[in-house]
Write a protein that holds these residues in place. Structure first.
Motif, PDB file in Angstrom:
ATOM      1  N   LYS A  48     107.783 -26.482 -87.113  1.00 30.86           N
ATOM      2  CA  LYS A  48     106.712 -27.184 -86.399  1.00 30.86           C
ATOM      3  C   LYS A  48     105.398 -27.099 -87.177  1.00 30.86           C
ATOM      4  O   LYS A  48     105.049 -26.066 -87.731  1.00 30.86           O
ATOM      5  CB  LYS A  48     106.533 -26.579 -84.999  1.00 30.86           C
ATOM      6  N   TYR A  49     104.713 -28.201 -87.224  1.00 31.23           N
ATOM      7  CA  TYR A  49     103.431 -28.243 -87.935  1.00 31.23           C
ATOM      8  C   TYR A  49     102.364 -27.622 -87.054  1.00 31.23           C
ATOM      9  O   TYR A  49     102.196 -27.993 -85.888  1.00 31.23           O
ATOM     10  CB  TYR A  49     103.077 -29.695 -88.272  1.00 31.23           C
TER      11      TYR A  49
ATOM     12  N   GLY B  61      96.234 -29.676 -85.981  1.00 23.48           N
ATOM     13  CA  GLY B  61      95.997 -30.863 -85.169  1.00 23.48           C
ATOM     14  C   GLY B  61      97.188 -31.813 -85.221  1.00 23.48           C
ATOM     15  O   GLY B  61      98.319 -31.438 -85.541  1.00 23.48           O
ATOM     16  N   ASP B  62      96.906 -33.071 -84.925  1.00 20.89           N
ATOM     17  CA  ASP B  62      97.934 -34.098 -84.936  1.00 20.89           C
ATOM     18  C   ASP B  62      98.400 -34.322 -86.372  1.00 20.89           C
ATOM     19  O   ASP B  62      97.611 -34.679 -87.251  1.00 20.89           O
ATOM     20  CB  ASP B  62      97.368 -35.393 -84.339  1.00 20.89           C
ATOM     21  N   VAL B  63      99.696 -34.113 -86.597  1.00 23.53           N
ATOM     22  CA  VAL B  63     100.227 -34.215 -87.951  1.00 23.53           C
ATOM     23  C   VAL B  63     100.134 -35.642 -88.488  1.00 23.53           C
ATOM     24  O   VAL B  63     100.081 -35.864 -89.696  1.00 23.53           O
ATOM     25  CB  VAL B  63     101.693 -33.714 -87.977  1.00 23.53           C
ATOM     26  N   ASN B  64     100.085 -36.618 -87.579  1.00 18.24           N
ATOM     27  CA  ASN B  64     100.011 -38.006 -88.014  1.00 18.24           C
ATOM     28  C   ASN B  64      98.628 -38.358 -88.581  1.00 18.24           C
ATOM     29  O   ASN B  64      98.456 -39.416 -89.200  1.00 18.24           O
ATOM     30  CB  ASN B  64     100.337 -38.947 -86.855  1.00 18.24           C
ATOM     31  N   ASN B  65      97.648 -37.472 -88.359  1.00 15.48           N
ATOM     32  CA  ASN B  65      96.312 -37.712 -88.900  1.00 15.48           C
ATOM     33  C   ASN B  65      96.163 -37.200 -90.335  1.00 15.48           C
ATOM     34  O   ASN B  65      95.092 -37.375 -90.942  1.00 15.48           O
ATOM     35  CB  ASN B  65      95.251 -37.045 -88.011  1.00 15.48           C
ATOM     36  N   GLU B  66      97.189 -36.551 -90.851  1.00 10.17           N
ATOM     37  CA  GLU B  66      97.118 -36.055 -92.218  1.00 10.17           C
ATOM     38  C   GLU B  66      97.118 -37.220 -93.206  1.00 10.17           C
ATOM     39  O   GLU B  66      97.690 -38.287 -92.941  1.00 10.17           O
ATOM     40  CB  GLU B  66      98.304 -35.124 -92.503  1.00 10.17           C
TER      41      GLU B  66
ATOM     42  N   GLN C  70     105.729 -36.550 -90.122  1.00  5.24           N
ATOM     43  CA  GLN C  70     104.992 -37.640 -89.501  1.00  5.24           C
ATOM     44  C   GLN C  70     105.958 -38.737 -89.000  1.00  5.24           C
ATOM     45  O   GLN C  70     107.108 -38.811 -89.438  1.00  5.24           O
ATOM     46  CB  GLN C  70     103.998 -38.261 -90.488  1.00  5.24           C
ATOM     47  N   THR C  71     105.431 -39.579 -88.138  1.00  6.69           N
ATOM     48  CA  THR C  71     106.190 -40.731 -87.668  1.00  6.69           C
ATOM     49  C   THR C  71     105.973 -41.890 -88.631  1.00  6.69           C
ATOM     50  O   THR C  71     104.837 -42.330 -88.829  1.00  6.69           O
ATOM     51  CB  THR C  71     105.746 -41.130 -86.246  1.00  6.69           C
TER      52      THR C  71
END
Length: 212
Positions: free
Chosen positions: A106-107, A110-115, A140-141
Motif C-alpha cells: 500500500k502506498y 496522499g492520493d497516489v494518483n496525484n504523483e 495508480q489508476t
C-alpha cells in the motif's frame, strides 16, 4: 371190542415254541434307546452349564475395560494439526516450483494518483507449462497505457516486448506471456523492467527480478 388208543407220539416238526421269547425280544432294544436318551440329555445339560461360563456371555469387568481417556493421544498417532500440515505439504509439492506472487504494497501518503510518475511492483515472475508469465502491478489508476518490457537473461541477453495495460476493479497491471524457448530457455535469475506510459502523459519504470 375195545377201541385201541393211539399211543404213538406225534412227530416232532423241529419248531420250538417261542411265545415267551417273542414277548421279550424288544427288551434289549428299549434298554439301548433309554441309555441313548440319557446320554443325549447329559450332553445337552453339559452344554447349557458350559454356556454360563462362556466369557463371551459375561459382562466385561471394570479391570478389563479400556482405561485410555479420549483426550489422551497415543505416541504413534499424529494430531489433526500435523495431519493437516502433511496434506498441505503434499499439495505444495505437487504445485510446480515457481516464485510466489507478491502482494502490492500500500502506498503511504496522499492520493497516489496525484504523483507525477507511475509506480508499482513486479509481483510475479514464473514458468508454467513452458510459458514465462510476468505480472506488474501499478499503484495508480491507468485507463489506457502501454508497458514496454525489458528482460535480461542470466547470461546478459536482452529481450524487449510491448503490451497494453489492463484495468481491474481496483487496480491496474501489465502482463506478459512468452514461450520460454523464445527467450533462449536459460534457467537462472532474470532481471525485469517495465516502463509504463499512460494516455495522460505520466510514465514510470518498475524494476524487479525472478528465477526461471
Amino acid at each position: 371190542m375195545a377201541v385201541k388208543r393211539n399211543t404213538k407220539k406225534p412227530k416232532s416238526t423241529g419248531h420250538i415254541k417261542t411265545s415267551g421269547v417273542k414277548r421279550h425280544r424288544y427288551g434289549p432294544i428299549v434298554v439301548v434307546l433309554f441309555l441313548i436318551l440319557i446320554a443325549a440329555a447329559g450332553v445337552v445339560g453339559y452344554k447349557v452349564i458350559k454356556s454360563f461360563d462362556d466369557p463371551i456371555l459375561k459382562k466385561p469387568d471394570a479391570s478389563t475395560q479400556d482405561n485410555t481417556k479420549p483426550d489422551e493421544k497415543q505416541p504413534d498417532d499424529k494430531s489433526s494439526d500435523e495431519q493437516n500440515s502433511d496434506k498441505g505439504q503434499t499439495k505444495k509439492e505437487e504445485t510446480p516450483a515457481r516464485e510466489n506472487e507478491k502482494s502490492n504494497p500500500k502506498y503511504e501518503g496522499g492520493d497516489v494518483n496525484n504523483e507525477n510518475s507511475l509506480t508499482g511492483i513486479v509481483n510475479y515472475v514464473g514458468l508454467s507449462e513452458d510459458t514465462v508469465m510476468i505480472r506488474v502491478a501499478i499503484d495508480q489508476t491507468v485507463s489506457r497505457g502501454t508497458c514496454d518490457f525489458t528482460l535480461t537473461s542470466p547470461s546478459g541477453k536482452v529481450y524487449t516486448f510491448s503490451n497494453s495495460t489492463t484495468s481491474g476493479p481496483s487496480s491496474t497491471y501489465c502482463g506478459l506471456n512468452k514461450l520460454f524457448a523464445d527467450l533462449g530457455g536459460e534457467s537462472g535469475a532474470w532481471k525485469i523492467s517495465a516502463t509504463i506510459k499512460s494516455s495522460s502523459g505520466k510514465s514510470g519504470t518498475i524494476h524487479g527480478e525472478g528465477v526461471l
